[in-house]
Design a protein around this motif. Structure first.
Motif, PDB file in Angstrom:
ATOM      1  N   ALA A 159      37.810  42.537 -19.800  1.00 30.41           N
ATOM      2  CA  ALA A 159      37.002  41.747 -20.736  1.00 30.41           C
ATOM      3  C   ALA A 159      37.681  41.593 -22.101  1.00 30.41           C
ATOM      4  CB  ALA A 159      35.626  42.382 -20.901  1.00 30.41           C
ATOM      5  N   VAL A 162      39.444  38.245 -22.942  1.00 31.89           N
ATOM      6  CA  VAL A 162      38.718  36.987 -23.155  1.00 31.89           C
ATOM      7  C   VAL A 162      38.036  37.013 -24.518  1.00 31.89           C
ATOM      8  CG1 VAL A 162      38.420  36.490 -20.712  1.00 31.89           C
ATOM      9  CG2 VAL A 162      36.639  37.743 -21.922  1.00 31.89           C
ATOM     10  N   THR A 163      38.360  38.013 -25.331  1.00 33.64           N
ATOM     11  CA  THR A 163      37.865  38.063 -26.707  1.00 33.64           C
ATOM     12  C   THR A 163      39.067  37.858 -27.638  1.00 33.64           C
ATOM     13  OG1 THR A 163      38.226  40.434 -27.064  1.00 33.64           O
ATOM     14  CG2 THR A 163      36.182  39.791 -25.951  1.00 33.64           C
ATOM     15  N   ILE A 174      38.910  32.209 -21.603  1.00 36.60           N
ATOM     16  CA  ILE A 174      37.506  31.907 -21.305  1.00 36.60           C
ATOM     17  C   ILE A 174      37.432  30.780 -20.271  1.00 36.60           C
ATOM     18  CG2 ILE A 174      35.369  30.930 -22.263  1.00 36.60           C
ATOM     19  CD1 ILE A 174      36.012  32.495 -24.863  1.00 36.60           C
ATOM     20  N   ILE A 177      38.232  32.278 -16.806  1.00 39.43           N
ATOM     21  CA  ILE A 177      37.200  33.016 -16.082  1.00 39.43           C
ATOM     22  C   ILE A 177      36.052  32.109 -15.650  1.00 39.43           C
ATOM     23  CG2 ILE A 177      37.815  35.187 -17.231  1.00 39.43           C
ATOM     24  CD1 ILE A 177      35.028  35.015 -18.585  1.00 39.43           C
ATOM     25  N   ARG A 178      35.941  30.931 -16.288  1.00 36.73           N
ATOM     26  CA  ARG A 178      34.924  29.969 -15.821  1.00 36.73           C
ATOM     27  C   ARG A 178      35.393  29.196 -14.601  1.00 36.73           C
ATOM     28  NH1 ARG A 178      32.570  28.558 -21.695  1.00 36.73           N
ATOM     29  NH2 ARG A 178      31.520  30.576 -21.833  1.00 36.73           N
ATOM     30  N   THR A 183      35.660  37.586 -11.689  1.00 34.86           N
ATOM     31  CA  THR A 183      36.640  38.511 -12.264  1.00 34.86           C
ATOM     32  C   THR A 183      36.217  39.944 -11.972  1.00 34.86           C
ATOM     33  OG1 THR A 183      35.512  38.691 -14.406  1.00 34.86           O
ATOM     34  CG2 THR A 183      37.142  36.921 -14.159  1.00 34.86           C
ATOM     35  N   SER A 185      37.491  44.249 -12.969  1.00 33.74           N
ATOM     36  CA  SER A 185      38.362  45.105 -13.762  1.00 33.74           C
ATOM     37  C   SER A 185      38.216  46.525 -13.253  1.00 33.74           C
ATOM     38  CB  SER A 185      37.999  45.020 -15.240  1.00 33.74           C
ATOM     39  OG  SER A 185      38.860  45.850 -15.989  1.00 33.74           O
TER      40      SER A 185
ATOM     41  N   ILE B 157      30.500  45.926 -17.364  1.00 31.81           N
ATOM     42  CA  ILE B 157      30.046  44.618 -17.857  1.00 31.81           C
ATOM     43  C   ILE B 157      31.076  43.586 -17.443  1.00 31.81           C
ATOM     44  CG2 ILE B 157      31.125  44.971 -20.141  1.00 31.81           C
ATOM     45  CD1 ILE B 157      28.806  43.305 -21.338  1.00 31.81           C
ATOM     46  N   ASN B 158      30.617  42.459 -16.940  1.00 26.99           N
ATOM     47  CA  ASN B 158      31.561  41.425 -16.522  1.00 26.99           C
ATOM     48  C   ASN B 158      32.057  40.639 -17.731  1.00 26.99           C
ATOM     49  OD1 ASN B 158      32.255  38.508 -15.269  1.00 26.99           O
ATOM     50  ND2 ASN B 158      32.567  40.117 -13.747  1.00 26.99           N
ATOM     51  N   ALA B 159      33.313  40.205 -17.644  1.00 21.51           N
ATOM     52  CA  ALA B 159      33.944  39.459 -18.747  1.00 21.51           C
ATOM     53  C   ALA B 159      33.111  38.251 -19.181  1.00 21.51           C
ATOM     54  CB  ALA B 159      35.347  39.015 -18.339  1.00 21.51           C
ATOM     55  N   THR B 160      32.377  37.681 -18.232  1.00 25.42           N
ATOM     56  CA  THR B 160      31.549  36.515 -18.552  1.00 25.42           C
ATOM     57  C   THR B 160      30.643  36.752 -19.757  1.00 25.42           C
ATOM     58  OG1 THR B 160      31.488  36.004 -16.208  1.00 25.42           O
ATOM     59  CG2 THR B 160      29.830  34.922 -17.574  1.00 25.42           C
ATOM     60  N   VAL B 162      30.992  38.509 -22.398  1.00 28.63           N
ATOM     61  CA  VAL B 162      31.568  38.590 -23.739  1.00 28.63           C
ATOM     62  C   VAL B 162      32.114  37.226 -24.159  1.00 28.63           C
ATOM     63  CG1 VAL B 162      32.066  41.048 -23.601  1.00 28.63           C
ATOM     64  CG2 VAL B 162      33.821  39.410 -22.909  1.00 28.63           C
ATOM     65  N   THR B 163      31.786  36.193 -23.368  1.00 25.57           N
ATOM     66  CA  THR B 163      32.138  34.830 -23.750  1.00 25.57           C
ATOM     67  C   THR B 163      30.839  34.083 -24.053  1.00 25.57           C
ATOM     68  OG1 THR B 163      31.963  33.852 -21.540  1.00 25.57           O
ATOM     69  CG2 THR B 163      34.041  34.949 -22.085  1.00 25.57           C
ATOM     70  N   PRO B 164      30.930  32.954 -24.756  1.00 20.29           N
ATOM     71  CA  PRO B 164      29.703  32.219 -25.096  1.00 20.29           C
ATOM     72  C   PRO B 164      28.857  31.970 -23.845  1.00 20.29           C
ATOM     73  CG  PRO B 164      31.570  31.281 -26.250  1.00 20.29           C
ATOM     74  CD  PRO B 164      32.130  32.310 -25.303  1.00 20.29           C
ATOM     75  N   ASN B 165      27.589  32.351 -23.899  1.00 23.79           N
ATOM     76  CA  ASN B 165      26.695  32.193 -22.751  1.00 23.79           C
ATOM     77  C   ASN B 165      25.288  31.949 -23.276  1.00 23.79           C
ATOM     78  OD1 ASN B 165      25.013  34.891 -22.626  1.00 23.79           O
ATOM     79  ND2 ASN B 165      27.124  35.506 -23.083  1.00 23.79           N
ATOM     80  N   ILE B 174      31.181  41.385 -27.909  1.00 26.67           N
ATOM     81  CA  ILE B 174      32.582  41.646 -28.273  1.00 26.67           C
ATOM     82  C   ILE B 174      32.669  42.931 -29.091  1.00 26.67           C
ATOM     83  CG2 ILE B 174      34.512  40.802 -29.695  1.00 26.67           C
ATOM     84  CD1 ILE B 174      33.722  37.941 -28.816  1.00 26.67           C
ATOM     85  N   SER B 185      34.520  46.262 -14.233  1.00 29.99           N
ATOM     86  CA  SER B 185      33.637  45.342 -13.525  1.00 29.99           C
ATOM     87  C   SER B 185      33.955  45.427 -12.040  1.00 29.99           C
ATOM     88  CB  SER B 185      33.828  43.914 -14.038  1.00 29.99           C
ATOM     89  OG  SER B 185      32.964  43.045 -13.338  1.00 29.99           O
TER      90      SER B 185
END
Lengths: 263, 263
Positions: A159, A162-163, A174, A177-178, A183, A185, B157-160, B162-165, B174, B185
């Motif tokens: 994660a 992607v920050t 980002i 992963i979309r 994904t 880890s 926690i999935n990387a998703t 920590v991205t805009p959601n 983050i 994950s």
């Protein structure tokens, strides 16, 4: 030196090291901070590295050892026979989970990967390869990677990447992963390479890996057709820390060219 | 109904289902898209759910079944005995990895969790708990969770997230992943709850989980002291999809209050 003789020797050595590690779970670990809280080292790391070095120096005089704990040789080139060793890859998992870590070992001759090993100690699964002879998990041969596409791919990426970070443009991570199926880890570069080789994940990406993290895994992954490079597309760096991507050949260049942009 | 008799019955039933699943790996899977490419369902999901339902209806008449595949009952309350079942939790892993998935089952009486099971089918590890009697992995009792702090925690926690959601402010996620020791994950809510119960991870966070994903796991995790809620701090929702956090009690409220902000 006959590679098959070395292969048998190394498998036995790794299993013996695994036995020492599993036994250690009944004794208390003395943990000390190395560089920061996220980079933990245990006595066991050093003990296992020393175990390998003692055996290698006795039985393979002239070979050099490049190990994470720095108990081996100072390595500035890959001439001759060089063993790249991470005695416990995934140290945080080792300490915190007592699982999901591995012994990682690659043996190189004049820079060419000859023998690769990743030993998932707790599950007693040994991934291994001799150059040009295919890759195995225990006694079972791994199938070559099959063609896939990005939208069907599972990608190993933490994660963190992607920050906002100092290595790559996170906006592109980002997007990545979309665009992929999912994904994961797991916290061990060596195991993620083993999972790439078995098709459990289709790509593995990290911003900073050391030679011993990847040396064994890339030999194994290559035998099933995976491609491993740094983010500039050059062969994975075996002399110093670098960026790293290993992937199914169907998606390697697409991920690298369309989704990873170095700052 | 004696819970210990049910417990023995269920363990046997789950092992039998696991056997069917492992056997299926030698036959080809017929995969069909359910709602989108990320939500795959296989014939095996349905076959296993039907296997459970047939047995439950025969041997526990009057009990109701709330299953992911919808082959059981329509559940709008938790009165009486309700079995919440995910026949294959981690379907993407099931299809893509043939590992890292689980059978998840929780049995509730008038809304109170009585029996919990997570079966890691491939590794043949059964996590289980009877209310008030501790949690186990196979025959080994799990230790109560020990006190920890956020900077020593590993968070699932999935990387998703920590991205805009559309669920939470990703700026706060983050901060979270920077303040913890590490993130992982694994792609199966049930297994992440099992890992929470064994202390491999210290918290597990997801934006949208269904009752059957968590019903078994929260009974197990609670027995070692973990706390499970939605993001409003209310007890985990067992009737509809909701946000979810389960964590070591030392960090649950800190994560919820300081790092998770619903949009």
């Amino acid at each position: 030196m006959d590679l098959h003789v070395m292969d048998l020797y190394i498998k036995s050595l790794i299993k013996e090291a695994g036995h020492i590690i599993r036994n250690s779970f009944v004794t208390e670990l003395i943990i000390e901070a190395k560089s920061d809280a996220n980079d933990l080292v245990t006595n066991m790391d050093k003990e296992i590295e020393q175990f390998f070095i003692t055996r290698i120096r006795r039985d393979f005089p002239g070979h050099r050892v490049f190990g994470e704990e720095g108990l081996g040789d100072v390595i500035e080139d890959l001439e001759g026979m060089v063993w790249l060793l991470d005695p416990i890859d995934g140290t945080m998992n080792f300490i915190h989970q007592k699982s999901n870590f591995a012994i990682s070992l690659g043996v190189y001759e004049d820079g060419v990967g000859k023998l690769g090993y990743i030993y998932d100690v707790v599950n007693d699964n040994l991934y291994h390869a001799v150059e040009g002879e295919g890759a195995y998990i225990n006694d079972e041969r791994l199938a070559p990677l099959t063609e896939t596409s990005l939208d069907k791919s599972i990608v190993g990426i933490n994660a963190t990447w992607v920050t906002p970070n100092r290595y790559i443009r996170h906006e592109d991570s980002i997007r990545l992963i979309r665009d992929v199926r999912g994904t994961r880890s797991y916290g061990s570069a060596a195991l993620e390479l083993a999972f790439l080789a078995t098709g459990r994940i289709d790509a593995y990406i990290s911003m900073r890996l050391s030679p011993w993290d990847i040396a064994g895994g890339i030999i194994i992954a290559r035998e099933v057709g995976a491609i491993a490079t740094n983010f500039s597309g050059e062969p994975a760096n075996l002399l110093k820390q670098d960026t790293f991507i290993a992937a199914n050949p169907s998606v390697h260049s697409k991920i690298l060219n369309e989704y990873i942009h170095l700052k």
